[in-house]
Write a protein that holds these residues in place. Sequence first.
Motif, PDB file in Angstrom:
ATOM      1  N   ALA A  80     -87.631  -3.536  -1.444  1.00  0.00           N
ATOM      2  CA  ALA A  80     -89.061  -3.196  -0.781  1.00  0.00           C
ATOM      3  C   ALA A  80     -88.797  -2.413   0.213  1.00  0.00           C
ATOM      4  O   ALA A  80     -87.465  -2.272   1.022  1.00  0.00           O
ATOM      5  CB  ALA A  80     -89.328  -4.731  -0.455  1.00  0.00           C
ATOM      6  N   PRO A  81     -89.664  -1.702   0.803  1.00  0.00           N
ATOM      7  CA  PRO A  81     -89.628  -0.564   1.983  1.00  0.00           C
ATOM      8  C   PRO A  81     -89.258  -1.547   3.366  1.00  0.00           C
ATOM      9  O   PRO A  81     -89.636  -2.553   3.526  1.00  0.00           O
ATOM     10  CB  PRO A  81     -90.925  -0.075   2.220  1.00  0.00           C
ATOM     11  N   PRO A  82     -88.386  -0.759   4.030  1.00  0.00           N
ATOM     12  CA  PRO A  82     -88.347  -1.289   5.423  1.00  0.00           C
ATOM     13  C   PRO A  82     -89.410  -1.699   6.230  1.00  0.00           C
ATOM     14  O   PRO A  82     -90.215  -0.612   6.134  1.00  0.00           O
ATOM     15  CB  PRO A  82     -87.384  -0.400   6.064  1.00  0.00           C
ATOM     16  N   LYS A  83     -89.373  -2.887   6.785  1.00  0.00           N
ATOM     17  CA  LYS A  83     -90.733  -3.136   7.619  1.00  0.00           C
ATOM     18  C   LYS A  83     -90.374  -3.034   9.012  1.00  0.00           C
ATOM     19  O   LYS A  83     -91.682  -2.525   9.616  1.00  0.00           O
ATOM     20  CB  LYS A  83     -90.891  -4.710   7.276  1.00  0.00           C
ATOM     21  N   SER A  84     -89.861  -3.381   9.757  1.00  0.00           N
ATOM     22  CA  SER A  84     -89.302  -3.474  11.192  1.00  0.00           C
ATOM     23  C   SER A  84     -89.074  -1.854  11.578  1.00  0.00           C
ATOM     24  O   SER A  84     -88.720  -0.881  10.584  1.00  0.00           O
ATOM     25  CB  SER A  84     -88.333  -4.186  11.710  1.00  0.00           C
ATOM     26  N   GLU A  85     -89.352  -1.570  12.960  1.00  0.00           N
ATOM     27  CA  GLU A  85     -89.313  -0.213  13.255  1.00  0.00           C
ATOM     28  C   GLU A  85     -87.748   0.120  13.255  1.00  0.00           C
ATOM     29  O   GLU A  85     -87.323   1.326  12.890  1.00  0.00           O
ATOM     30  CB  GLU A  85     -89.590  -0.087  14.990  1.00  0.00           C
ATOM     31  N   LEU A  86     -86.739  -1.081  13.757  1.00  0.00           N
ATOM     32  CA  LEU A  86     -85.384  -0.643  13.533  1.00  0.00           C
ATOM     33  C   LEU A  86     -84.749  -0.430  12.249  1.00  0.00           C
ATOM     34  O   LEU A  86     -84.025   0.563  11.833  1.00  0.00           O
ATOM     35  CB  LEU A  86     -84.668  -1.810  14.254  1.00  0.00           C
ATOM     36  N   ALA A  87     -85.353  -1.097  11.331  1.00  0.00           N
ATOM     37  CA  ALA A  87     -84.996  -1.044   9.882  1.00  0.00           C
ATOM     38  C   ALA A  87     -85.457   0.459   9.276  1.00  0.00           C
ATOM     39  O   ALA A  87     -84.839   1.173   8.415  1.00  0.00           O
ATOM     40  CB  ALA A  87     -85.642  -1.968   8.865  1.00  0.00           C
ATOM     41  N   ARG A  88     -86.574   0.808   9.788  1.00  0.00           N
ATOM     42  CA  ARG A  88     -86.876   2.093   9.305  1.00  0.00           C
ATOM     43  C   ARG A  88     -86.138   3.498   9.946  1.00  0.00           C
ATOM     44  O   ARG A  88     -85.740   4.257   9.458  1.00  0.00           O
ATOM     45  CB  ARG A  88     -88.365   2.401   9.676  1.00  0.00           C
ATOM     46  N   LEU A  89     -85.745   2.996  11.332  1.00  0.00           N
ATOM     47  CA  LEU A  89     -84.960   4.138  11.725  1.00  0.00           C
ATOM     48  C   LEU A  89     -83.474   3.925  11.003  1.00  0.00           C
ATOM     49  O   LEU A  89     -82.842   5.125  10.677  1.00  0.00           O
ATOM     50  CB  LEU A  89     -84.597   3.557  13.123  1.00  0.00           C
ATOM     51  N   GLN A  90     -83.001   2.803  10.616  1.00  0.00           N
ATOM     52  CA  GLN A  90     -81.603   2.832   9.845  1.00  0.00           C
ATOM     53  C   GLN A  90     -81.824   3.835   8.516  1.00  0.00           C
ATOM     54  O   GLN A  90     -80.953   4.521   8.318  1.00  0.00           O
ATOM     55  CB  GLN A  90     -81.086   1.302   9.790  1.00  0.00           C
ATOM     56  N   MET A  91     -82.922   3.477   7.895  1.00  0.00           N
ATOM     57  CA  MET A  91     -83.287   4.245   6.689  1.00  0.00           C
ATOM     58  C   MET A  91     -83.239   5.676   7.014  1.00  0.00           C
ATOM     59  O   MET A  91     -82.707   6.302   6.229  1.00  0.00           O
ATOM     60  CB  MET A  91     -84.354   3.874   6.081  1.00  0.00           C
ATOM     61  N   LYS A  92     -83.823   6.148   7.983  1.00  0.00           N
ATOM     62  CA  LYS A  92     -84.020   7.634   8.679  1.00  0.00           C
ATOM     63  C   LYS A  92     -82.535   8.269   8.731  1.00  0.00           C
ATOM     64  O   LYS A  92     -82.257   9.204   8.149  1.00  0.00           O
ATOM     65  CB  LYS A  92     -85.011   7.834   9.627  1.00  0.00           C
ATOM     66  N   ARG A  93     -81.641   7.191   9.233  1.00  0.00           N
ATOM     67  CA  ARG A  93     -80.310   7.673   9.618  1.00  0.00           C
ATOM     68  C   ARG A  93     -79.415   7.910   8.409  1.00  0.00           C
ATOM     69  O   ARG A  93     -78.624   8.725   8.165  1.00  0.00           O
ATOM     70  CB  ARG A  93     -79.611   6.806  10.347  1.00  0.00           C
ATOM     71  N   ALA A  94     -79.565   6.723   7.348  1.00  0.00           N
ATOM     72  CA  ALA A  94     -78.871   6.910   6.193  1.00  0.00           C
ATOM     73  C   ALA A  94     -79.372   8.034   5.418  1.00  0.00           C
ATOM     74  O   ALA A  94     -78.427   8.751   4.957  1.00  0.00           O
ATOM     75  CB  ALA A  94     -79.026   5.565   5.187  1.00  0.00           C
ATOM     76  N   LEU A  95     -80.502   8.355   5.238  1.00  0.00           N
ATOM     77  CA  LEU A  95     -81.058   9.693   4.496  1.00  0.00           C
ATOM     78  C   LEU A  95     -80.524  10.919   4.993  1.00  0.00           C
ATOM     79  O   LEU A  95     -80.348  11.735   4.512  1.00  0.00           O
ATOM     80  CB  LEU A  95     -82.644   9.638   4.391  1.00  0.00           C
ATOM     81  N   ALA A  96     -80.378  10.942   6.345  1.00  0.00           N
ATOM     82  CA  ALA A  96     -80.178  12.127   7.336  1.00  0.00           C
ATOM     83  C   ALA A  96     -78.895  12.396   6.775  1.00  0.00           C
ATOM     84  O   ALA A  96     -78.373  13.629   6.759  1.00  0.00           O
ATOM     85  CB  ALA A  96     -80.392  12.050   8.832  1.00  0.00           C
ATOM     86  N   VAL A  97     -77.709  11.504   6.483  1.00  0.00           N
ATOM     87  CA  VAL A  97     -76.496  11.837   6.282  1.00  0.00           C
ATOM     88  C   VAL A  97     -76.148  12.134   4.761  1.00  0.00           C
ATOM     89  O   VAL A  97     -75.194  12.498   4.201  1.00  0.00           O
ATOM     90  CB  VAL A  97     -75.367  10.731   6.630  1.00  0.00           C
TER      91      VAL A  97
END
Length: 465
Positions: A80-97
Motif C-alpha cells: 500500500a502507498p506510504p501514509k505518514s509524512e516520514l514514510a513518504r520521505l523515506q520512499m522519496k529518498r529510496a527512489l532518488a538513489v
Amino acid sequence: MENIFKETLNLDKKLYAEYFLSEDTLMENAGTGVSNYIKKKFPKGKKIVVLSGSGNNGADGIVVARQLYGDYNVKLYLSAPPKSELARLQMKRALAVGVDRIYKLEDGDIIVDALFGAGFKLPANEKTLGLFRDINKLNGYKIAIDIPSGLDENGNSSGEAVKCDHTVVMGAKKISLFSDEAKDLIGTVEVVDLGVSKKIYGNSRKFFTLEKSDLKLPHRTQKGTHKGDYGHVAILSGDKEGASTLSSLASQNFGSGLNTLVSRIKRDIPYEIMQSRDVPKNSAVIVAGMGLGNIGIEHFKNTLLTSSLPLVLDADILHDKIIFEILNKRPDNLILTPHPKEFVSVLQTAMGITISVSDVIKRRVELVTAFSEKYPNSVLFLKGANRIIGQNGKIYIDTFGSQNLAKGGSGDVLAGMIGALVAQHYSLLDTTISASLAHSFASQNYKGNSFSFTPMKLIEELSNL
C-alpha cells in the motif's frame, strides 16, 4: 533474565522527549540494524526483495532497501502507498538513489518482511491472508522487522502469518514474540539499539525472559552431609501409580535425599522409592495430583487442606473443586503446574472465569498475570511451547522448551523435579524457574530422534546437565 515489554511505543516517545532523538533518527537506526545483519550473513550481489506496508514498519523496510541498494540487487514491493509524512520521505529518498520498485511479488535470496509490524490488528481480511500465504511460498531467507507480519500485539494471528527465519527487534523484545504461535514463526531473534543502550532504553519490572544463567542446579558442594540435608519429598499416589512413580524417580534424580510414595494401597514400585500410607513426619514438601483420580483426591483431602508443608499441585487435582478450598484456606507455599486445559478449570474454580482452551492459549500472559495478582504468594506455571511462570504480578517466560516434551509423563517428571528443589530449600519462584529450565535443557540435550523421547529418557538426561 532479560527485560521484555508489552509495547515499546512509550519507550520510543521517551527517546524523543528526553534524549532529543528524532523519529527519523530512530528509523535510520532500525534500518541499519537490519542492513548490518544482511551484510554479515550474505555476500554482495544477492537479490533482496523488501516487502513494505504503509506504516512506519514499512518505512523501516524502505530504509533497508535504500541502505543496501548498490551492493545488492534490491527490489521494493509496496502492499500500500506510504501514509505518514516520514514514510513518504523515506520512499522519496529510496527512489532518488535508484531503488527499483516492483508491483508483483518476486522471490529473492533474501525476503525482508516490513509489511505490518507490531501494530497489526486482527482479524485480517482474506486479501491480507492471501498475501501471507503467497509470501510463505517464496524460497528466500525471510527476515522480519520487529515481528513477523500477521501477528498482533499478543502474538496471535487469524490463521496465517509470515514464517520467518530471523527477526530483528527494534529497541527491546516484546511479549508478542513469545506466544505459542509465534514460536514457529520468528526464527532466531536479535535486538538492535535505536540510538541508546538497552539499559537506557527501558527497564521492565514486570515481564522477563529466562536465560541459561538463571538455571541453578542443586550441586552438592559440602562433603559432610547426609540424606536428610537434601529433603524428603512425599508424593501422593492414586489410581494411576505410573504417574506418581515417574515424579518420584524424577525427584530422586534431581537431588532430593528421600522420596516416599504415599498410597492407600501397597504399590509395586522401584525398590529405591519408599512407600507409606501416610505422609512421613519429616517430609519437606507434598507433590500431588499426578494420576491421583477422584478417589485419591477424596482420600487425601484432609491432608491437603490441613498440612502446613509446601504443596506442588498438578494434573487431576487442578480439575477438582478442592483447588478453590486450598487456594483460599492456605494460599501461601503453593506451586500450581497446569497445562491450558487444566488452567481452564483453575480459572473457573478459583476466579469465576469461564473461558475456552483456545482463548487461554491466546491470552496466556494476561491470565497468568491476573491469577498471580489474586494469589500473589503462590507460583503458577502454565505449560506450553513457551512456559509462563507467574508470581505476584510478575511474569517469567522459559523459551527453551522443545517439542520433545510433547509426550505423556513429561509433566509428571517436572512435578517431581519441582518437589526436589523445594525440599532442597529453594524459594518457590527459584524452584519453578530452575526446574523449568532444567526440564527444557534436558529435552534439548537428547541426541535421539525427537519422537523417541520418553519420560524415562528425560529423567536420565537430568544427570547430563
